[in-house]
Write a protein that holds these residues in place. Structure first.
Motif, short mmCIF file in Angstrom:
data_model
loop_
_atom_site.label_atom_id
_atom_site.label_comp_id
_atom_site.label_asym_id
_atom_site.label_seq_id
_atom_site.Cartn_x
_atom_site.Cartn_y
_atom_site.Cartn_z
N ALA A 15 0.83 -1.21 0.00
CA ALA A 15 0.00 0.00 0.00
C ALA A 15 0.86 1.26 0.00
N ASP A 34 9.48 3.86 6.77
CA ASP A 34 9.13 2.44 6.93
C ASP A 34 10.02 1.78 7.96
N GLN A 42 5.26 -6.94 4.35
CA GLN A 42 5.15 -8.36 4.67
C GLN A 42 5.09 -9.21 3.40
N VAL A 90 7.65 5.55 12.99
CA VAL A 90 6.96 6.73 13.49
C VAL A 90 6.41 6.36 14.85
N GLN A 156 7.19 -17.93 7.59
CA GLN A 156 7.33 -17.49 6.20
C GLN A 156 8.36 -16.37 6.08
N PHE A 178 -3.84 -18.42 4.03
CA PHE A 178 -2.43 -18.12 4.25
C PHE A 178 -1.64 -19.36 4.70
N GLU A 326 -3.90 -2.96 4.64
CA GLU A 326 -4.47 -3.85 5.66
C GLU A 326 -5.23 -3.11 6.77
C1 LIG Z 1 3.52 -12.08 8.33
C2 LIG Z 1 2.66 -11.91 7.10
C3 LIG Z 1 2.86 -12.72 5.99
C4 LIG Z 1 2.04 -12.59 4.85
N1 LIG Z 1 2.22 -13.40 3.77
C5 LIG Z 1 1.35 -13.36 2.73
C6 LIG Z 1 1.46 -14.26 1.62
O1 LIG Z 1 2.31 -15.13 1.58
N2 LIG Z 1 0.56 -14.16 0.62
C7 LIG Z 1 -0.42 -13.22 0.65
O2 LIG Z 1 -1.23 -13.15 -0.29
N3 LIG Z 1 -0.53 -12.34 1.66
C8 LIG Z 1 0.32 -12.40 2.70
N4 LIG Z 1 0.17 -11.55 3.76
C9 LIG Z 1 -0.82 -10.48 3.65
C10 LIG Z 1 -0.19 -9.37 2.82
O3 LIG Z 1 1.12 -9.21 3.27
C11 LIG Z 1 -0.92 -8.09 2.97
O4 LIG Z 1 -2.16 -8.23 2.35
C12 LIG Z 1 -0.17 -6.93 2.33
O5 LIG Z 1 1.19 -6.97 2.64
C13 LIG Z 1 -0.76 -5.66 2.84
O6 LIG Z 1 0.05 -4.59 2.47
P1 LIG Z 1 0.21 -3.31 3.40
O7 LIG Z 1 1.06 -2.35 2.66
O8 LIG Z 1 -1.12 -2.87 3.89
O9 LIG Z 1 0.96 -3.84 4.72
P2 LIG Z 1 2.38 -4.48 5.03
O10 LIG Z 1 2.89 -5.28 3.93
O11 LIG Z 1 2.20 -5.11 6.36
O12 LIG Z 1 3.35 -3.22 5.18
C14 LIG Z 1 3.23 -2.30 6.23
C15 LIG Z 1 4.57 -1.63 6.45
O13 LIG Z 1 4.40 -0.58 7.39
C16 LIG Z 1 5.47 -0.59 8.30
N5 LIG Z 1 5.04 0.09 9.53
C17 LIG Z 1 4.05 -0.26 10.39
N6 LIG Z 1 3.97 0.63 11.39
C18 LIG Z 1 4.94 1.56 11.19
C19 LIG Z 1 5.38 2.72 11.89
N7 LIG Z 1 4.80 3.12 13.05
N8 LIG Z 1 6.41 3.42 11.39
C20 LIG Z 1 7.02 3.03 10.24
N9 LIG Z 1 6.65 1.94 9.53
C21 LIG Z 1 5.63 1.21 9.99
C22 LIG Z 1 5.78 -2.07 8.48
O14 LIG Z 1 7.09 -2.27 8.96
C23 LIG Z 1 5.61 -2.59 7.05
O15 LIG Z 1 6.81 -2.50 6.32
C24 LIG Z 1 1.01 -11.64 4.86
C25 LIG Z 1 0.83 -10.80 5.97
C26 LIG Z 1 1.65 -10.94 7.10
C27 LIG Z 1 1.38 -10.05 8.30
#
Ligand SMILES: Cc1cc2nc3c(=O)[nH]c(=O)nc-3n(C[C@H](O)[C@H](O)[C@H](O)COP(=O)(O)OP(=O)(O)OC[C@H]3O[C@@H](n4cnc5c(N)ncnc54)[C@H](O)[C@@H]3O)c2cc1C
Length: 482
Positions: A15, A34, A42, A90, A156, A178, A326
């Motif tokens: 995202a 990040d 993730q 943050v 994973q 998952f 998410e």
């Molecule tokens: C452990 C795990 C494994 C997964 N594996 C799969 C998979 O194999 N297949 C699949 O389809 N989906 C998987 N998912 C789901 C998928 O990762 C998510 O749907 C997708 O990554 C969502 O993207 P996002 O950007 O919302 O969040 P994320 O990918 O979680 O990224 C969020 C980022 O924000 C950062 N962050 C959070 N809080 C702060 C802060 N206060 N300051 C700075 N940075 C911050 C985190 O470090 C992270 O880098 C997994 C989820 C998790 C939690």
């Protein structure tokens, strides 16, 4: 005085990466902050880019989307459009003192002993896009604190980030799709995976075929995993749970039991399986600390998680705060990427610029379809209603503070605790280092259950509410504006 940027994006997962790149390419001045060491979050967790490996894409879906975004981020950093701080979190967001004034983000380096010359301590921006993602949701069971029990996501992460196996002989258990990539990833890397224990009976998918059909690509992914399970001889067992993990100093076996549709253990169905690794996953919990810190409206989603309320352009209920990924509801990477791009266009619209309407409509279509699919998934893979019946009095609920299920029940019976917050104050679950990130959902669920009612959003808000969103040093606290 610090420069005031157009937008700060928190999180560089699917995202945040998408939001930052699209905002930067539209000419906005962007900060991308990040906690990860490298972008990807993730979903696209991968080996250290300083030591490239040939098969970087191994085990990944949509890898080309990632490498494309990564290349665009690099270009935007070089041109000065995006200031990217990795390994930086943050820990506090300060509201603008008056209209037209910027938000202030206080940032520190993630503490694991590495240098982080990239992170500045304060970022000011007119608008903020929150993309903090989520983490594994865990349900405590007897013995889950034994070494050799891991969150499925942790297993994973070791595979994706370090090409490391967490064990040699494994059970993968919990609920949801998952579990499939985790089991297949382990087997591909050479582990023997005995079975996937899926608590649900999968009939929920049949009740939601229209919603599930919104994402045909997921059916193809499912078929690929089914073929991989066959190839590796991994048994897929619905209505089956790991109800206890056994061992003296580490996992030596697990008790596997059949459950009825409500999650009650079926007496006499137990059998013991020798393993050295149990990977547990019960879906994901969105990271809500920043969302709650800015005062944005939340709701309880179909999977019972607390999520942020957003409109069709990712506006939260708080002016100039946008939320994507998410944190708006667990819905997968494709939705997170689309929401991130939408949030960037939303910022542009609010700055009186005009991004292409057709692209916005198409992104909203992706989000709608992904959300419908996610709802079907959540309904097909609920947290088992009677999961607490698997617990014994000595089962640890909060691993940081070593609070047992017995102690939690005692806080109700002897001390009159009636909600998650009172349980936390009286028995201390969630008071330790992780601040309830691991046990918060379970504690809220148990607190509601012992009161004989359903969990409510306010039960969860208290587990995510923190003045500081992550641990900070006294030096950070005492340094006003560096
Ligand atoms: C452990 C795990 C494994 C997964 N594996 C799969 C998979 O194999 N297949 C699949 O389809 N989906 C998987 N998912 C789901 C998928 O990762 C998510 O749907 C997708 O990554 C969502 O993207 P996002 O950007 O919302 O969040 P994320 O990918 O979680 O990224 C969020 C980022 O924000 C950062 N962050 C959070 N809080 C702060 C802060 N206060 N300051 C700075 N940075 C911050 C985190 O470090 C992270 O880098 C997994 C989820 C998790 C939690």
């Amino acid at each position: 005085m610090h420069e005031v940027l157009d937008v700060a994006v928190i999180g560089a997962g699917p995202a945040g990466l998408s939001a930052a790149v699209h905002a930067g390419e539209q000419g906005l001045r962007v900060a991308l902050i990040d906690a990860g060491i490298q972008p990807g979050g993730q979903y696209w967790r991968h080996p250290d880019e300083n030591h490239p490996v040939d098969d970087e894409a191994h085990g990944h879906h949509h890898w080309k989307t990632f490498t494309d975004l990564r290349a665009r981020l690099k270009k935007l950093r070089l041109s000065g459009s995006i200031a990217y701080s990795s390994h930086s979190q943050v820990w506090f967001i300060e509201r603008p003192a008056a209209d037209q004034q910027p938000w202030t983000l206080r940032i520190n380096a993630v503490t694991d002993g590495r240098d982080n010359t990239d992170s500045s301590r304060v970022v000011r921006a007119q608008r903020v896009i929150l993309c903090p993602g989520g983490y594994d949701r865990q349900l405590p069971i007897p013995g889950w604190d034994l070494p050799g029990t891991m969150a499925a996501g942790g297993v994973q992460a070791l595979l994706k980030g370090h090409r490391s196996l967490a064990g040699r002989k494994a059970l993968v258990a919990g609920t949801g799709p998952f579990l499939l990539p985790v089991a297949v990833g382990l087997a591909d890397a050479g582990a023997e995976v005995i079975s996937i224990c899926e608590a649900g009976d999968l009939s929920g998918w049949l009740k939601n075929t229209t919603r599930a059909a919104q994402m045909p690509s997921k059916a193809i992914e499912g078929a690929q995993y089914a073929a991989a399970l066959l190839k590796h001889h991994i048994a897929y067992k619905p209505k089956t749970v790991v109800s206890r993990i056994n061992g003296d100093t580490e996992v030596s076996s697990a008790t596997v039991s059949k459950v009825d549709a409500q999650g009650r253990l079926i007496v006499g169905s137990e059998r013991t399986v020798e393993v050295d690794l149990v990977a547990l996953g019960w879906g994901f919990t969105p990271s809500m600390e920043l969302v709650i810190a800015v005062g944005a409206q939340t709701r309880q989603d179909v999977d019972e998680s607390l999520v942020a309320v957003v409109d069709e352009l990712q506006h939260s209920s708080v002016e100039n705060i946008y939320i994507a990924g998410e944190a708006t509801g667990v819905g997968g990477a494709a939705m997170a990427i689309a929401e991130g791009e939408l949030a960037a266009y939303s910022v542009l619209i609010d700055m009186n610029r005009r991004p292409a309407h057709s692209r916005i409509r198409s992104l909203q279509g992706i989000v709608r379809r992904s959300r419908a699919f996610a709802q079907a998934m959540h309904q097909a893979h609920p947290v088992p209603k009677h999961w607490t019946e698997w617990l014994t009095d000595d089962a640890i609920i909060c691993r940081c503070e070593e609070v047992t299920y017995g102690k939690v029940c005692q806080s109700r019976d002897d001390l009159g605790a009636q909600d998650a917050r009172s349980v936390k104050l009286l028995a201390r679950p969630g008071m330790g280092w992780c601040q309830g990130r691991v046990c918060g959902f379970a504690t809220a669920k148990i607190a509601a259950e012992i009161e004989g009612r359903k969990m409510r959003p306010e039960d969860l808000v208290s587990t995510h509410k923190r003045s500081l969103t992550s641990p900070v040093t006294l030096e950070d606290l005492g340094t006003p504006d560096n």
